[in-house]
Design an enzyme around this catalytic site. Structure first.
Site, PDB file in Angstrom:
ATOM      1  N   ASN A   8      51.222  11.417  -3.573  1.00 13.30           N
ATOM      2  CA  ASN A   8      51.634  10.615  -2.426  1.00 13.30           C
ATOM      3  C   ASN A   8      50.777  11.059  -1.239  1.00 13.30           C
ATOM      4  O   ASN A   8      51.006  12.116  -0.674  1.00 13.30           O
ATOM      5  CB  ASN A   8      53.132  10.859  -2.144  1.00 13.30           C
ATOM      6  CG  ASN A   8      53.604  10.144  -0.892  1.00 13.30           C
ATOM      7  OD1 ASN A   8      52.890   9.312  -0.329  1.00 13.30           O
ATOM      8  ND2 ASN A   8      54.814  10.473  -0.447  1.00 13.30           N
ATOM      9  N   TRP A   9      49.789  10.222  -0.909  1.00  8.07           N
ATOM     10  CA  TRP A   9      48.850  10.601   0.168  1.00  8.07           C
ATOM     11  C   TRP A   9      49.445  10.448   1.561  1.00  8.07           C
ATOM     12  O   TRP A   9      48.834  10.853   2.547  1.00  8.07           O
ATOM     13  CB  TRP A   9      47.591   9.742   0.085  1.00  8.07           C
ATOM     14  CG  TRP A   9      46.686  10.049  -1.059  1.00  8.07           C
ATOM     15  CD1 TRP A   9      46.748  11.119  -1.902  1.00  8.07           C
ATOM     16  CD2 TRP A   9      45.549   9.269  -1.481  1.00  8.07           C
ATOM     17  NE1 TRP A   9      45.727  11.055  -2.815  1.00  8.07           N
ATOM     18  CE2 TRP A   9      44.977   9.932  -2.584  1.00  8.07           C
ATOM     19  CE3 TRP A   9      44.965   8.082  -1.031  1.00  8.07           C
ATOM     20  CZ2 TRP A   9      43.847   9.438  -3.241  1.00  8.07           C
ATOM     21  CZ3 TRP A   9      43.852   7.590  -1.686  1.00  8.07           C
ATOM     22  CH2 TRP A   9      43.302   8.262  -2.779  1.00  8.07           C
ATOM     23  N   LYS A  10      50.598   9.789   1.665  1.00  5.19           N
ATOM     24  CA  LYS A  10      51.221   9.551   2.974  1.00  5.19           C
ATOM     25  C   LYS A  10      50.189   8.921   3.926  1.00  5.19           C
ATOM     26  O   LYS A  10      49.364   8.135   3.489  1.00  5.19           O
ATOM     27  CB  LYS A  10      51.815  10.857   3.525  1.00  5.19           C
ATOM     28  CG  LYS A  10      52.722  11.522   2.474  1.00  5.19           C
ATOM     29  CD  LYS A  10      53.559  12.634   3.005  1.00  5.19           C
ATOM     30  CE  LYS A  10      54.402  13.186   1.870  1.00  5.19           C
ATOM     31  NZ  LYS A  10      55.349  14.187   2.291  1.00  5.19           N
ATOM     32  N   HIS A  97      61.535   6.840  -0.210  1.00  2.00           N
ATOM     33  CA  HIS A  97      61.038   8.185   0.107  1.00  2.00           C
ATOM     34  C   HIS A  97      61.809   8.730   1.313  1.00  2.00           C
ATOM     35  O   HIS A  97      62.161   7.981   2.221  1.00  2.00           O
ATOM     36  CB  HIS A  97      59.531   8.135   0.411  1.00  2.00           C
ATOM     37  CG  HIS A  97      58.951   9.502   0.541  1.00  2.00           C
ATOM     38  ND1 HIS A  97      59.013  10.219   1.710  1.00  2.00           N
ATOM     39  CD2 HIS A  97      58.344  10.314  -0.370  1.00  2.00           C
ATOM     40  CE1 HIS A  97      58.460  11.412   1.512  1.00  2.00           C
ATOM     41  NE2 HIS A  97      58.041  11.487   0.263  1.00  2.00           N
ATOM     42  N   GLU A  99      60.971  10.251   3.878  1.00  2.00           N
ATOM     43  CA  GLU A  99      60.416   9.950   5.211  1.00  2.00           C
ATOM     44  C   GLU A  99      60.757   8.526   5.631  1.00  2.00           C
ATOM     45  O   GLU A  99      60.962   8.248   6.814  1.00  2.00           O
ATOM     46  CB  GLU A  99      58.895  10.205   5.215  1.00  2.00           C
ATOM     47  CG  GLU A  99      58.607  11.706   5.273  1.00  2.00           C
ATOM     48  CD  GLU A  99      57.395  12.158   4.479  1.00  2.00           C
ATOM     49  OE1 GLU A  99      56.490  11.349   4.217  1.00  2.00           O
ATOM     50  OE2 GLU A  99      57.354  13.359   4.116  1.00  2.00           O
ATOM     51  N   GLU A 168      63.807  14.498  -4.989  1.00  2.00           N
ATOM     52  CA  GLU A 168      63.095  15.291  -3.986  1.00  2.00           C
ATOM     53  C   GLU A 168      64.091  15.811  -2.949  1.00  2.00           C
ATOM     54  O   GLU A 168      64.468  15.066  -2.030  1.00  2.00           O
ATOM     55  CB  GLU A 168      62.053  14.425  -3.272  1.00  2.00           C
ATOM     56  CG  GLU A 168      60.995  13.854  -4.165  1.00  2.00           C
ATOM     57  CD  GLU A 168      59.755  13.430  -3.378  1.00  2.00           C
ATOM     58  OE1 GLU A 168      58.706  14.026  -3.594  1.00  2.00           O
ATOM     59  OE2 GLU A 168      59.872  12.528  -2.539  1.00  2.00           O
ATOM     60  N   GLY A 174      57.313  19.155   2.060  1.00  2.00           N
ATOM     61  CA  GLY A 174      56.368  19.554   3.107  1.00  2.00           C
ATOM     62  C   GLY A 174      56.728  20.864   3.784  1.00  2.00           C
ATOM     63  O   GLY A 174      56.159  21.206   4.820  1.00  2.00           O
ATOM     64  N   SER A 213      57.090  20.352  -2.358  1.00  2.00           N
ATOM     65  CA  SER A 213      56.242  21.552  -2.359  1.00  2.00           C
ATOM     66  C   SER A 213      55.720  21.938  -3.746  1.00  2.00           C
ATOM     67  O   SER A 213      55.593  23.120  -4.052  1.00  2.00           O
ATOM     68  CB  SER A 213      56.974  22.721  -1.698  1.00  2.00           C
ATOM     69  OG  SER A 213      57.270  22.396  -0.348  1.00  2.00           O
ATOM     70  N   GLY A 234      52.940  15.709  -2.556  1.00  2.00           N
ATOM     71  CA  GLY A 234      52.436  15.289  -1.245  1.00  2.00           C
ATOM     72  C   GLY A 234      51.235  16.140  -0.848  1.00  2.00           C
ATOM     73  O   GLY A 234      50.103  15.900  -1.262  1.00  2.00           O
TER      74      GLY A 234
HETATM   75  P1  PGA Z   1      55.177  17.742  -0.537  1.00  2.00           P
HETATM   76  O1  PGA Z   1      55.658  16.204  -0.435  1.00  2.00           O
HETATM   77  O2  PGA Z   1      54.583  17.924  -1.904  1.00  2.00           O
HETATM   78  O3  PGA Z   1      54.160  17.889   0.561  1.00  2.00           O
HETATM   79  O4  PGA Z   1      56.374  18.589  -0.334  1.00  2.00           O
HETATM   80  C1  PGA Z   1      56.306  15.580  -1.508  1.00  2.00           C
HETATM   81  C2  PGA Z   1      56.633  14.161  -1.154  1.00  2.00           C
HETATM   82  O5  PGA Z   1      56.799  13.854   0.027  1.00  2.00           O
HETATM   83  O6  PGA Z   1      56.739  13.288  -2.032  1.00  2.00           O
END
Ligand code: PGA
Length: 249
Positions: A8-10, A97, A99, A168, A174, A213, A234
């Protein structure tokens, strides 16, 4: 069951950066991926059409969008429709997600509409679920996951075999704070049990990914845990070499 390794490149990567990354990934992974593995990249909208041609020529690689608006077309300023995504060669869509839920305030109802609309329109969908630290500490893990999975209930039959889940925990995204093996095993077993209550879903065959993470250093172990059928990555997916190490873990 197949194992899905998803990036997931966000909100990272220009078109040129995305193209370079995909080229690098193809070279690094080459023919080394285990047979039952599928690699997915959830790219920002702006790079989708640039990378779709390269992705479609690689059998183990698929392309996903990070969001969608569940309507055919219309006066929805700033939104992207399923048809526009199809036009960019997208196969997968990410929904729910944390976010989107917590930064942009997406409701359970909207997340459910996205899942149903995309399945109806032949996409594969990855639905993200997970609790905040506050909810976990208040003993609400089961209640939260149950309510997030309720969105899968439906009246008409949908191709649920094109759905995957990503558990998640919000506090692990993150933050560098990965959930313990016990936490992951417990939550994934719980998700499978809750899925079994939803009649339209085949709980035993639904892939359940872990996210939060994940890094090259912990991926091998996480991927061996019970009921873990892949990882959603991520931060550690932003460099092709680090994501390759996870895909090959
Ligand atoms: P992260 O993000 O690996 O940076 O914790 C995971 C995600 O948001 O899907």
């Amino acid at each position: 069951m197949r194992t899905i390794i998803a990036a997931n490149w966000k909100m990272y990567k220009t078109r040129a950066e995305a193209k370079n990354y995909i080229g690098e990934l193809q070279q690094l992974i080459g023919t080394n991926l285990k047979k039952d593995r599928e690699v997915l990249v959830f790219s920002p909208f702006t790079a989708l059409s640039d990378i779709s041609a390269i992705v479609s020529g690689t059998s183990w690689l698929n392309l996903g969008a990070q969001n969608v608006y569940p309507a055919e077309e219309g006066a929805f300023t700033g939104e992207i429709s399923p048809r526009m995504l199809q036009d960019c060669g997208v196969q997968w869509v990410l929904a729910g997600h944390s976010e989107r839920r917590h930064v942009f305030g997406e409701s359970e109802k909207l997340v459910g509409e996205k899942v149903h609309c995309c399945l109806e329109k032949d996409f594969s969908v990855m639905l993200c679920i997970g609790e905040t630290l506050e909810e976990r500490e208040a003993g609400k893990l089961e209640t939260v996951l149950r309510s997030q999975l309720e969105t899968l209930r439906q009246e008409k039959s949908l191709p649920m075999e094109r759905l995957a889940l990503a558990y998640e925990p919000v506090w692990a995204i993150g933050t560098g704070k990965v959930a313990s093996n016990d936490d992951i095993v417990e939550a994934h077993a719980l998700v499978r049990r809750l899925l079994a209550d939803i009649s339209s879903v085949d709980a035993d065959t639904m892939p359940i990914l872990y996210g939060g993470s994940v890094k090259p250093e912990n991926a091998t172990q996480i991927l061996t845990l019970d009921n873990v059928n892949g990882v959603l990555v991520g931060g550690a997916s932003l460099q092709a070499d680090s994501f390759t190490n996870i895909a090959l873990a």
